[in-house]
Design a protein around this motif. Structure first.
Motif, PDB file in Angstrom:
ATOM      1  N   VAL A 152      50.782 -33.773 -11.197  1.00 17.57           N
ATOM      2  CA  VAL A 152      50.709 -34.378 -12.531  1.00 17.57           C
ATOM      3  C   VAL A 152      49.931 -33.453 -13.458  1.00 17.57           C
ATOM      4  CG1 VAL A 152      49.657 -36.259 -13.869  1.00 17.57           C
ATOM      5  CG2 VAL A 152      50.955 -36.777 -11.788  1.00 17.57           C
ATOM      6  N   GLU A 153      48.806 -32.965 -12.978  1.00 17.59           N
ATOM      7  CA  GLU A 153      47.960 -32.086 -13.783  1.00 17.59           C
ATOM      8  C   GLU A 153      48.698 -30.811 -14.192  1.00 17.59           C
ATOM      9  OE1 GLU A 153      44.486 -30.347 -11.873  1.00 17.59           O
ATOM     10  OE2 GLU A 153      43.305 -31.039 -13.568  1.00 17.59           O
ATOM     11  N   ALA A 154      49.598 -30.323 -13.302  1.00 20.78           N
ATOM     12  CA  ALA A 154      50.360 -29.105 -13.594  1.00 20.78           C
ATOM     13  C   ALA A 154      51.603 -29.387 -14.438  1.00 20.78           C
ATOM     14  CB  ALA A 154      50.754 -28.429 -12.289  1.00 20.78           C
ATOM     15  N   GLY A 155      51.860 -30.668 -14.740  1.00 19.92           N
ATOM     16  CA  GLY A 155      53.015 -31.012 -15.550  1.00 19.92           C
ATOM     17  C   GLY A 155      54.323 -31.069 -14.777  1.00 19.92           C
ATOM     18  N   LEU A 156      54.249 -31.119 -13.456  1.00 22.19           N
ATOM     19  CA  LEU A 156      55.456 -31.148 -12.628  1.00 22.19           C
ATOM     20  C   LEU A 156      55.922 -32.560 -12.308  1.00 22.19           C
ATOM     21  CD1 LEU A 156      54.490 -28.379 -10.070  1.00 22.19           C
ATOM     22  CD2 LEU A 156      56.124 -28.202 -11.946  1.00 22.19           C
ATOM     23  N   LEU A 157      55.056 -33.519 -12.507  1.00 22.79           N
ATOM     24  CA  LEU A 157      55.365 -34.896 -12.151  1.00 22.79           C
ATOM     25  C   LEU A 157      54.793 -35.799 -13.235  1.00 22.79           C
ATOM     26  CD1 LEU A 157      56.432 -36.771  -9.815  1.00 22.79           C
ATOM     27  CD2 LEU A 157      54.113 -36.728  -8.904  1.00 22.79           C
ATOM     28  N   PRO A 158      55.624 -36.660 -13.832  1.00 21.06           N
ATOM     29  CA  PRO A 158      55.088 -37.575 -14.854  1.00 21.06           C
ATOM     30  C   PRO A 158      54.143 -38.590 -14.212  1.00 21.06           C
ATOM     31  CG  PRO A 158      57.501 -37.491 -14.897  1.00 21.06           C
ATOM     32  CD  PRO A 158      57.061 -36.784 -13.655  1.00 21.06           C
ATOM     33  N   LEU A 159      53.016 -38.799 -14.818  1.00 20.35           N
ATOM     34  CA  LEU A 159      52.045 -39.764 -14.297  1.00 20.35           C
ATOM     35  C   LEU A 159      52.659 -41.152 -14.165  1.00 20.35           C
ATOM     36  CD1 LEU A 159      49.115 -40.331 -13.433  1.00 20.35           C
ATOM     37  CD2 LEU A 159      48.600 -40.789 -15.835  1.00 20.35           C
ATOM     38  N   GLU A 160      53.543 -41.492 -15.081  1.00 17.59           N
ATOM     39  CA  GLU A 160      54.181 -42.806 -15.085  1.00 17.59           C
ATOM     40  C   GLU A 160      54.943 -43.072 -13.781  1.00 17.59           C
ATOM     41  OE1 GLU A 160      55.362 -46.546 -16.314  1.00 17.59           O
ATOM     42  OE2 GLU A 160      53.771 -45.251 -17.059  1.00 17.59           O
ATOM     43  N   GLU A 161      55.463 -42.005 -13.159  1.00 17.90           N
ATOM     44  CA  GLU A 161      56.224 -42.156 -11.909  1.00 17.90           C
ATOM     45  C   GLU A 161      55.355 -42.691 -10.767  1.00 17.90           C
ATOM     46  OE1 GLU A 161      59.534 -41.672 -11.198  1.00 17.90           O
ATOM     47  OE2 GLU A 161      59.778 -41.481 -13.360  1.00 17.90           O
ATOM     48  N   LEU A 162      54.061 -42.502 -10.874  1.00 17.75           N
ATOM     49  CA  LEU A 162      53.143 -42.920  -9.806  1.00 17.75           C
ATOM     50  C   LEU A 162      52.490 -44.269 -10.076  1.00 17.75           C
ATOM     51  CD1 LEU A 162      51.306 -39.495  -9.329  1.00 17.75           C
ATOM     52  CD2 LEU A 162      53.192 -40.397  -7.966  1.00 17.75           C
ATOM     53  N   ARG A 163      52.754 -44.854 -11.249  1.00 19.20           N
ATOM     54  CA  ARG A 163      52.045 -46.071 -11.653  1.00 19.20           C
ATOM     55  C   ARG A 163      52.451 -47.271 -10.801  1.00 19.20           C
ATOM     56  NH1 ARG A 163      53.144 -50.265 -15.236  1.00 19.20           N
ATOM     57  NH2 ARG A 163      55.034 -49.229 -15.984  1.00 19.20           N
ATOM     58  N   ASP A 212      43.888 -44.824 -17.946  1.00 16.46           N
ATOM     59  CA  ASP A 212      42.422 -44.850 -17.861  1.00 16.46           C
ATOM     60  C   ASP A 212      41.951 -44.517 -16.450  1.00 16.46           C
ATOM     61  OD1 ASP A 212      42.261 -45.505 -20.530  1.00 16.46           O
ATOM     62  OD2 ASP A 212      41.950 -47.663 -20.184  1.00 16.46           O
ATOM     63  N   LEU A 213      42.630 -45.072 -15.458  1.00 15.34           N
ATOM     64  CA  LEU A 213      42.270 -44.809 -14.062  1.00 15.34           C
ATOM     65  C   LEU A 213      42.465 -43.332 -13.729  1.00 15.34           C
ATOM     66  CD1 LEU A 213      41.340 -46.114 -11.412  1.00 15.34           C
ATOM     67  CD2 LEU A 213      43.741 -46.539 -10.872  1.00 15.34           C
ATOM     68  N   TYR A 214      43.567 -42.761 -14.209  1.00 13.75           N
ATOM     69  CA  TYR A 214      43.822 -41.337 -13.978  1.00 13.75           C
ATOM     70  C   TYR A 214      42.721 -40.481 -14.600  1.00 13.75           C
ATOM     71  CZ  TYR A 214      45.848 -36.695 -14.533  1.00 13.75           C
ATOM     72  OH  TYR A 214      46.044 -35.338 -14.520  1.00 13.75           O
ATOM     73  N   LEU A 215      42.323 -40.800 -15.825  1.00 16.61           N
ATOM     74  CA  LEU A 215      41.289 -40.012 -16.497  1.00 16.61           C
ATOM     75  C   LEU A 215      39.957 -40.079 -15.752  1.00 16.61           C
ATOM     76  CD1 LEU A 215      41.961 -40.726 -20.277  1.00 16.61           C
ATOM     77  CD2 LEU A 215      42.541 -38.689 -18.955  1.00 16.61           C
ATOM     78  N   GLU A 216      39.687 -41.227 -15.105  1.00 15.07           N
ATOM     79  CA  GLU A 216      38.437 -41.375 -14.353  1.00 15.07           C
ATOM     80  C   GLU A 216      38.372 -40.438 -13.155  1.00 15.07           C
ATOM     81  OE1 GLU A 216      37.444 -45.341 -13.151  1.00 15.07           O
ATOM     82  OE2 GLU A 216      37.979 -46.153 -15.113  1.00 15.07           O
ATOM     83  N   CYS A 217      39.525 -40.107 -12.582  1.00 13.75           N
ATOM     84  CA  CYS A 217      39.525 -39.293 -11.359  1.00 13.75           C
ATOM     85  C   CYS A 217      40.344 -38.023 -11.522  1.00 13.75           C
ATOM     86  CB  CYS A 217      40.040 -40.097 -10.177  1.00 13.75           C
ATOM     87  SG  CYS A 217      41.767 -40.579 -10.342  1.00 13.75           S
ATOM     88  N   LYS A 218      40.469 -37.535 -12.749  1.00 10.66           N
ATOM     89  CA  LYS A 218      41.296 -36.352 -13.013  1.00 10.66           C
ATOM     90  C   LYS A 218      40.847 -35.197 -12.142  1.00 10.66           C
ATOM     91  CE  LYS A 218      43.331 -33.818 -16.819  1.00 10.66           C
ATOM     92  NZ  LYS A 218      43.262 -33.469 -18.218  1.00 10.66           N
ATOM     93  N   PRO A 219      41.778 -34.607 -11.356  1.00  5.32           N
ATOM     94  CA  PRO A 219      41.385 -33.553 -10.402  1.00  5.32           C
ATOM     95  C   PRO A 219      40.636 -32.379 -10.999  1.00  5.32           C
ATOM     96  CG  PRO A 219      43.635 -34.276 -10.002  1.00  5.32           C
ATOM     97  CD  PRO A 219      43.178 -34.958 -11.265  1.00  5.32           C
ATOM     98  N   SER A 220      41.000 -31.957 -12.219  1.00  4.97           N
ATOM     99  CA  SER A 220      40.345 -30.770 -12.792  1.00  4.97           C
ATOM    100  C   SER A 220      38.851 -31.004 -12.984  1.00  4.97           C
ATOM    101  CB  SER A 220      40.985 -30.400 -14.129  1.00  4.97           C
ATOM    102  OG  SER A 220      40.875 -31.470 -15.036  1.00  4.97           O
ATOM    103  N   GLU A 221      38.466 -32.257 -13.157  1.00  2.00           N
ATOM    104  CA  GLU A 221      37.046 -32.549 -13.340  1.00  2.00           C
ATOM    105  C   GLU A 221      36.277 -32.499 -12.035  1.00  2.00           C
ATOM    106  OE1 GLU A 221      36.989 -36.288 -15.280  1.00  2.00           O
ATOM    107  OE2 GLU A 221      38.092 -35.565 -17.008  1.00  2.00           O
ATOM    108  N   LEU A 222      37.011 -32.620 -10.908  1.00  3.89           N
ATOM    109  CA  LEU A 222      36.360 -32.595  -9.604  1.00  3.89           C
ATOM    110  C   LEU A 222      36.440 -31.242  -8.941  1.00  3.89           C
ATOM    111  CD1 LEU A 222      37.708 -35.952  -8.133  1.00  3.89           C
ATOM    112  CD2 LEU A 222      35.468 -35.538  -9.119  1.00  3.89           C
ATOM    113  N   ALA A 223      37.362 -30.413  -9.397  1.00  2.02           N
ATOM    114  CA  ALA A 223      37.608 -29.150  -8.727  1.00  2.02           C
ATOM    115  C   ALA A 223      36.398 -28.235  -8.833  1.00  2.02           C
ATOM    116  CB  ALA A 223      38.834 -28.466  -9.327  1.00  2.02           C
ATOM    117  N   PRO A 224      36.230 -27.322  -7.830  1.00  2.00           N
ATOM    118  CA  PRO A 224      35.063 -26.419  -7.861  1.00  2.00           C
ATOM    119  C   PRO A 224      35.173 -25.429  -8.998  1.00  2.00           C
ATOM    120  CG  PRO A 224      36.534 -25.828  -6.041  1.00  2.00           C
ATOM    121  CD  PRO A 224      37.077 -27.085  -6.680  1.00  2.00           C
TER     122      PRO A 224
END
Length: 198
Positions: free
Chosen positions: A164-175, A186-198
């Motif tokens: 999703v973050e790379a734009g390959l999969l629409p977030l809506e498809e996973l809802r 809102d839930l996605y923004l809370e756990c967005k991978p780029s914010e957790l990545a090293p």
């Protein structure tokens, strides 16, 4: 777990699963760690020199001393206690020890995706390490997740978030059906991978 450390991933996973199934006594942690290490290395026919014979004692004693400083009354790790703990673990897990860890699942999923998209696809580079890193963060912040999610589902979910973050999969498809678009975003923004990545 980095590549080549799969055994330690399995040991950590089995410790999580064992603790989730029994009322775990922290004072048995040194014996439990040695027992789990033996179980995993025996499964893999991989005799680690640090755990052959009584060579495990310094590691167990170090953990025992640390727990004692934290106020626990930890018995001395003996061969008999370690063996008893091995039996207890095997019984509690019902000999179901072969569940692949998140790192193994991520390698499987990324390999499958590579076959479809080609090895030069940018998102695939370092994907296994990123998924494993995110999984460790997720389980540190939400340890109950290890008993609620299978490792395969956790790895697949994190792979999907990366896509999703790379734009390959629409977030809506996973809802999930029970969440509105706004709640899901809102839930996605809370756990967005780029914010957790090293």
């Amino acid at each position: 777990c980095a590549q080549g450390q799969g055994s330690w991933c399995k040991i950590a996973l089995l410790l999580d699963r064992y603790c989730a199934k029994v009322e775990f006594d922290v004072e048995l942690l040194p014996m439990t760690c040695v027992a789990l290490t033996r179980i995993v290395f025996n499964m893999e026919n991989n005799a680690d020199p640090g755990f052959v014979g009584g060579a495990w004692r310094p590691s167990a004693d170090q953990l025992r001393a640390w727990l004692a400083r934290a106020g626990y009354n930890v018995p001395e790790a003996t061969e008999e206690l370690v063996f008893k703990q091995e039996i207890a673990i095997l019984h509690a897990l019902q000999l179901d020890l072969a569940d692949p860890c998140v790192q193994q699942w991520s390698v499987t999923f990324v390999t499958r995706f590579t076959l479809l998209r080609g090895p030069s696809f940018p998102i695939l580079q370092g994907m296994e390490q990123k998924i494993t890193h995110l999984a460790s963060i997720a389980l540190m912040h939400h340890p109950q997740a290890s008993s609620m999610l299978t490792n395969g589902k956790l790895a697949l979910g994190l792979l999907c978030l990366r896509m999703v973050e790379a734009g390959l999969l629409p977030l809506e498809e996973l809802r999930p059906e029970d969440l509105s678009e706004e709640e899901w975003w809102d839930l996605y923004l809370e756990c967005k991978p780029s914010e957790l990545a090293p």
